[in-house]
Design an enzyme around this catalytic site. Sequence first.
Site, PDB file in Angstrom:
ATOM      1  N   LYS A  94     130.813  51.798 146.761  1.00 18.22           N
ATOM      2  CA  LYS A  94     130.525  52.853 145.788  1.00 18.22           C
ATOM      3  C   LYS A  94     129.236  52.457 145.074  1.00 18.22           C
ATOM      4  CE  LYS A  94     130.506  54.104 141.999  1.00 18.22           C
ATOM      5  NZ  LYS A  94     129.351  54.629 141.163  1.00 18.22           N
TER       6      LYS A  94
ATOM      7  N   GLU B   1     129.351  39.962 138.799  1.00 20.00           N
ATOM      8  CA  GLU B   1     128.001  39.529 138.416  1.00 20.00           C
ATOM      9  C   GLU B   1     127.572  40.444 137.292  1.00 20.00           C
ATOM     10  OE1 GLU B   1     124.486  39.358 137.584  1.00 20.00           O
ATOM     11  OE2 GLU B   1     124.018  40.311 139.502  1.00 20.00           O
TER      12      GLU B   1
ATOM     13  N   GLU C 124     122.038  41.916 125.619  1.00 23.74           N
ATOM     14  CA  GLU C 124     121.202  42.276 126.762  1.00 23.74           C
ATOM     15  C   GLU C 124     120.596  43.657 126.534  1.00 23.74           C
ATOM     16  OE1 GLU C 124     121.568  41.828 131.510  1.00 23.74           O
ATOM     17  OE2 GLU C 124     123.085  43.113 130.597  1.00 23.74           O
TER      18      GLU C 124
ATOM     19  N   CYS D 225     119.034  41.511 135.428  1.00 28.75           N
ATOM     20  CA  CYS D 225     120.053  40.820 134.634  1.00 28.75           C
ATOM     21  C   CYS D 225     119.686  39.369 134.377  1.00 28.75           C
ATOM     22  CB  CYS D 225     121.414  40.925 135.317  1.00 28.75           C
ATOM     23  SG  CYS D 225     121.402  40.420 137.049  1.00 28.75           S
TER      24      CYS D 225
END
Length: 462
Positions: A170, A245, A369, A279
């Site tokens: 997906k 992750e 973040e 990231c």
Amino acid sequence: MKAHDGLYIDGAWRPAESRDVIDVVNPADEQVVGRVPAGGALDVDTAVRAARAALPAWAATPPAERAARLAALRDALAARKDEIAETVTAELGSPLPFSQNVHAAVPIAVAGSYAELAATHAFEEKVGNSTVLHEPIGVVGAITPWNYPLHQIVAKVAPALAAGCTIVLKPAEDTPLTAQLFAEAVHEAGVPAGVFNLVTGLGPVAGQALAEHPGVDLVSFTGSTAVGRQIGAVAGAAVKKVALELGGKSANVILPGADLAKAVNVGVANVMSNSGQTCSAWTRMLVHRDRYAEAVELAATAAARYGDRIGPVVSAGQQARVRGYIEKGIAEGARLVAGGPEAPREKGYFVSPTVFADVTPEMTIAQEEIFGPVLSILRYDDEEDALRIANGTVYGLAGAVWAADEAEAVAFARRMETGQVDINGGRFNPLAPFGGYKQSGVGRELGTHGLAEYLQTKSLQF
């Protein structure tokens, strides 16, 4: 415009159960460039059933044959390199050279690495009077993000194929066109029907259905820590393995005596790469107070050079999020030395390359973040202070250390609570394990460690 009306399930393109569609928008000009089906729970169920049916035969396929299919997949992707780059540029907004050199080239190399590993990995080993078997974990539900659309797909699907698993993918709804190209390459490579399946759709619908499906043995997810927690909770309730992750707030530590100009310039480039949507980006630069002012000036000058060289962020929502963080940094007292919250262009979801000085460790922009082209520069007093700041977030995905003496840099890196550290600008290694400590995730990707995530262990005693 690329309009796809099918999902790739059981070796063929077939219509989704619903007529709902997802429009794909080019973030550089806000024009619709594609359309894909919005698959739902019924489509996911069909795909998982196909994957389960194909599992016994694929798991029993000799590793050499699995390696051959992966080599063919690598070649099929390489033949589409230009189309892949153009597609990523259209749906992500990435400048074409970056799409060619990174978004297209790196996944091809990773696919090739797993073709070699599938042929050479020891799926059996002797331990005393036992034979230890490393067997495929089963059906994999792979949920991938938009920031590196093909790389993240290959980093999950290639090791799963090498291990003998079957897969339902997906992809992110913002960048599904690249996934369609990948499915075409899988088909051309001769991967048997049902081994790989693609369901495009929305995360809260198709993604959730995939994570919850009882026929899925492993959920491999890359994305935000918040969503990762939800997937972990769902998997935990079913005693199902997860590989996560997640986010990062990586520190770029410049020790006294390091080549400051090189460390700062490489550090700024790292943050601005992919419009800051990485990231593992080194979004916190830590500099000793004696050279802090010089580093700030170098960083501001370097960031200014990126004004017209980086693409937009992926969506209007992401643009608003990043600009909100910039405004938060100003409000909390950080000093803006480059960029700012104002949109640099009238059209497209662009954010100015931004650098903050006088950032303190407790500020929001030093803890959360941002996922945009925003760098925070922090000062430290000594190495222990630098280590405290570097380890002082909930994340631990990546980082960097610069020093005149490599041994000093390595000694510092060993104490960092993070999954990957570059020493004096060390090059990316597609065989090195990638993954995080703390809230940056569970498990590893790439190389033998990435392959191990898709294997389970059985011992036979003689």
